[in-house]
Design an enzyme around this catalytic site. Sequence first.
Site, short mmCIF file in Angstrom:
data_model
loop_
_atom_site.label_atom_id
_atom_site.label_comp_id
_atom_site.label_asym_id
_atom_site.label_seq_id
_atom_site.Cartn_x
_atom_site.Cartn_y
_atom_site.Cartn_z
N ASN A 25 57.41 33.41 21.47
CA ASN A 25 57.27 32.55 20.30
C ASN A 25 56.00 32.80 19.50
O ASN A 25 55.83 32.22 18.43
CB ASN A 25 57.41 31.07 20.70
CG ASN A 25 58.84 30.76 21.12
OD1 ASN A 25 59.75 31.57 20.90
ND2 ASN A 25 59.05 29.62 21.75
N ARG A 95 67.96 31.92 15.26
CA ARG A 95 67.41 30.94 14.33
C ARG A 95 66.02 31.33 13.85
O ARG A 95 65.63 30.99 12.77
CB ARG A 95 67.35 29.60 15.07
CG ARG A 95 68.67 29.18 15.54
CD ARG A 95 68.98 27.85 15.03
NE ARG A 95 67.79 27.19 14.62
CZ ARG A 95 67.20 27.35 13.42
NH1 ARG A 95 67.72 28.19 12.57
NH2 ARG A 95 66.12 26.70 13.10
N CYS A 119 72.65 24.89 16.68
CA CYS A 119 72.65 25.82 17.83
C CYS A 119 72.77 24.96 19.09
O CYS A 119 72.89 23.74 19.02
CB CYS A 119 71.38 26.67 17.86
SG CYS A 119 69.95 25.73 18.35
N ARG A 124 69.31 22.35 13.53
CA ARG A 124 68.05 23.07 13.30
C ARG A 124 67.78 23.09 11.79
O ARG A 124 67.95 24.11 11.13
CB ARG A 124 68.12 24.48 13.87
CG ARG A 124 68.42 24.54 15.37
CD ARG A 124 67.35 23.92 16.24
NE ARG A 124 66.10 24.65 16.24
CZ ARG A 124 65.84 25.68 17.05
NH1 ARG A 124 66.76 26.11 17.88
NH2 ARG A 124 64.67 26.30 17.00
N PRO A 125 67.43 21.95 11.20
CA PRO A 125 67.19 21.89 9.75
C PRO A 125 65.97 22.73 9.35
O PRO A 125 65.14 23.07 10.20
CB PRO A 125 66.92 20.42 9.51
CG PRO A 125 66.41 19.89 10.79
CD PRO A 125 67.14 20.68 11.85
N ASP A 310 60.19 23.03 25.56
CA ASP A 310 60.73 24.26 26.15
C ASP A 310 60.58 24.29 27.67
O ASP A 310 61.09 25.20 28.31
CB ASP A 310 60.03 25.50 25.56
CG ASP A 310 60.44 25.71 24.12
OD1 ASP A 310 59.82 26.56 23.46
OD2 ASP A 310 61.34 25.00 23.65
N ILE A 332 61.83 15.91 20.84
CA ILE A 332 61.80 17.00 19.86
C ILE A 332 63.23 17.40 19.49
O ILE A 332 63.59 17.46 18.33
CB ILE A 332 61.02 18.21 20.42
CG1 ILE A 332 59.64 17.79 20.92
CG2 ILE A 332 60.94 19.32 19.36
CD1 ILE A 332 58.71 17.27 19.86
N ARG A 402 67.30 36.46 26.16
CA ARG A 402 66.70 36.29 24.84
C ARG A 402 65.20 36.04 24.96
O ARG A 402 64.45 36.34 24.05
CB ARG A 402 67.33 35.10 24.12
CG ARG A 402 68.79 35.29 23.81
CD ARG A 402 69.30 34.21 22.91
NE ARG A 402 68.44 34.06 21.75
CZ ARG A 402 68.75 33.28 20.73
NH1 ARG A 402 69.86 32.57 20.75
NH2 ARG A 402 67.96 33.17 19.69
C1 EPZ Z 1 59.89 26.57 17.84
O1 EPZ Z 1 61.09 26.32 17.14
C2 EPZ Z 1 60.27 27.39 19.07
N1 EPZ Z 1 60.90 28.65 18.64
C3 EPZ Z 1 61.23 26.61 19.97
O2 EPZ Z 1 61.42 27.39 21.15
C4 EPZ Z 1 60.56 25.30 20.36
O3 EPZ Z 1 61.48 24.54 21.12
C5 EPZ Z 1 60.16 24.52 19.10
O4 EPZ Z 1 59.29 25.34 18.28
C6 EPZ Z 1 59.42 23.23 19.43
O5 EPZ Z 1 58.26 23.53 20.18
C7 EPZ Z 1 60.11 29.65 18.18
O6 EPZ Z 1 58.90 29.53 18.08
C8 EPZ Z 1 60.81 30.95 17.83
P1 EPZ Z 1 60.24 22.98 15.21
P2 EPZ Z 1 61.04 25.62 15.68
O7 EPZ Z 1 60.35 23.33 13.77
O8 EPZ Z 1 59.78 25.98 15.00
C9 EPZ Z 1 62.72 19.42 13.40
C10 EPZ Z 1 62.63 28.53 22.80
O9 EPZ Z 1 63.31 28.07 23.73
N2 EPZ Z 1 62.64 20.14 12.14
O10 EPZ Z 1 58.87 22.78 15.79
O11 EPZ Z 1 62.33 25.92 15.01
C11 EPZ Z 1 63.56 20.17 14.44
O12 EPZ Z 1 64.94 19.90 14.26
C12 EPZ Z 1 62.74 27.92 21.42
O13 EPZ Z 1 61.80 29.48 22.91
C13 EPZ Z 1 63.00 19.49 10.96
O14 EPZ Z 1 63.43 18.33 10.98
O15 EPZ Z 1 60.99 24.08 16.07
C14 EPZ Z 1 63.02 19.62 15.73
O16 EPZ Z 1 63.64 18.40 16.00
C15 EPZ Z 1 63.82 26.85 21.36
N3 EPZ Z 1 62.92 20.16 9.78
C16 EPZ Z 1 61.54 19.39 15.44
O17 EPZ Z 1 61.43 19.34 14.00
C17 EPZ Z 1 62.45 21.45 9.70
O18 EPZ Z 1 62.37 22.00 8.58
C18 EPZ Z 1 60.62 20.49 15.94
O19 EPZ Z 1 61.16 21.70 15.48
C19 EPZ Z 1 62.08 22.09 10.91
C20 EPZ Z 1 62.16 21.42 12.11
#
Ligand code: EPZ
Length: 426
Positions: A25, A95, A119, A124-125, A310, A332, A402
């Site tokens: 990540n 994603r 997913c 995943r907005p 995670d 989360i 992955r």
């Molecule tokens: C990153 O995803 C990680 N992926 C995820 O790891 C990890 O679970 C996540 O951060 C939380 O720590 C990578 O770094 C590639 P977020 P990310 O935006 O950035 C909501 C793994 O297993 N949200 O921090 O996509 C979202 O739905 C993966 O390695 C909005 O509402 O996660 C979630 O509920 C899985 N609007 C929360 O925020 C947005 O525009 C946190 O998501 C974006 C996110």
Amino acid sequence: MGLDYFRINGGNRLRGRIRVGGAKNAALPIMAASILCEGEVILHDIPRVADVRSLCELLGKLGVESDWRSDGALRLVVRDEMNCKAEYDMVRKMRASICVLGPLLAKRHAAQISMPGGCAIGDRPIDLHLRAVQKLGAEVDLVSGDIMVKARRLRGGEMFLGGPFGSTVLGTGTAMMAACLADGLTVIEMAACEPEVVDLANFLNACGASISGQGTPRIVIEGVRRLGGCEYRIIPDRIEAGTYMVAAAITNGELLIENCRVDHLLAFIDRLSAIGVQVQKTGEGAEVTSARRLEPVDVTTQPFPGFATDLQAQLMSLLCLADGNSVITEKIFPDRFLHVAELSRMGARIRKEGPTCIVSGVKRLVGAPVMASDLRASAALVLAGLAARGTTVVNRIYHLDRGYVSMEEKLRAVGADIERRSDGDV
Ligand code: EPZ
């Protein structure tokens, strides 16, 4: 080649050393940031996982040439800046493709990315990513499932990036990468504080960006004219490290986790010690030993420095064997419980109430054929299989590939009875 699966005979206590690799990540956004760079980028410790290979393929379609050097480093060079479109079949598969949005907009003044659907772990907005680029002056349109963003010049601005679930990791990355080349100052309030966000900011600064405050909820970016290349080593994978800490605890073994940053896992280690698992910092990483009797605990996932979502599934596997009731609340990704039904097939007693699961510890788990679903749920099933009596078959191991490099080899090297097979094998 058929679908790979793991075959695990549980019950062995793990002993020895496991070395953790570079953080997936951290790798993905930093690789995407190479789109911004006018020089060669050399990245060390990039893990050779499926998601990294997928991103190399996507970057190739975006004119970024990538190749692995003999010393294992990944070399990235921008050759052609014509294409700004990330195709649906790429985004659907991964994603994290959203990482190219900010760099394409900043460097090529346009980006077209298909709307990532949901997913396995839930919706995943990307509304916060779009809020960020709009605050920098970009126009955002939705055209038949694609997001189109464009801006001749980006202007620095103030933005609040908090959403209903708190901060956003990749959204903060999008904002930082877009703001690097914008005119003037950008301030991100309620920025994500994850170590991977700090690593991205440090990489961008090594290429000539001017970013400060990374690791705090307030990040300030002074726009610069251009970014050069650089040579950079990414941080170790804290989620891989935490996964193997559970492997030691769930088998009542003893492992030295090498190349592990204990300061990236304080919330996780806090819960482990409450359960009765000792994690001792050593020169090379962390020594993990556990009490035979595991205490039940309450845990809630939160943005960093809180307990990492995670690592929720992995800790649940361990708590299936604790002596009492644990309560796990997922703040989360509230739907991130696909591992629950599979763990129940192994004899776990788990009751899901919305974003909360009550785990009633059992004396032992029993091996069974189970189905992996998302990356971390798959890891949780492997961990449960290591402790279960009898044989566990974890199907659809491609989910695991992955984010983990040769997990079966690392586990076998410390005494696990685990092998990778393909359903084509006779
Ligand atoms: C990153 O995803 C990680 N992926 C995820 O790891 C990890 O679970 C996540 O951060 C939380 O720590 C990578 O770094 C590639 P977020 P990310 O935006 O950035 C909501 C793994 O297993 N949200 O921090 O996509 C979202 O739905 C993966 O390695 C909005 O509402 O996660 C979630 O509920 C899985 N609007 C929360 O925020 C947005 O525009 C946190 O998501 C974006 C996110």
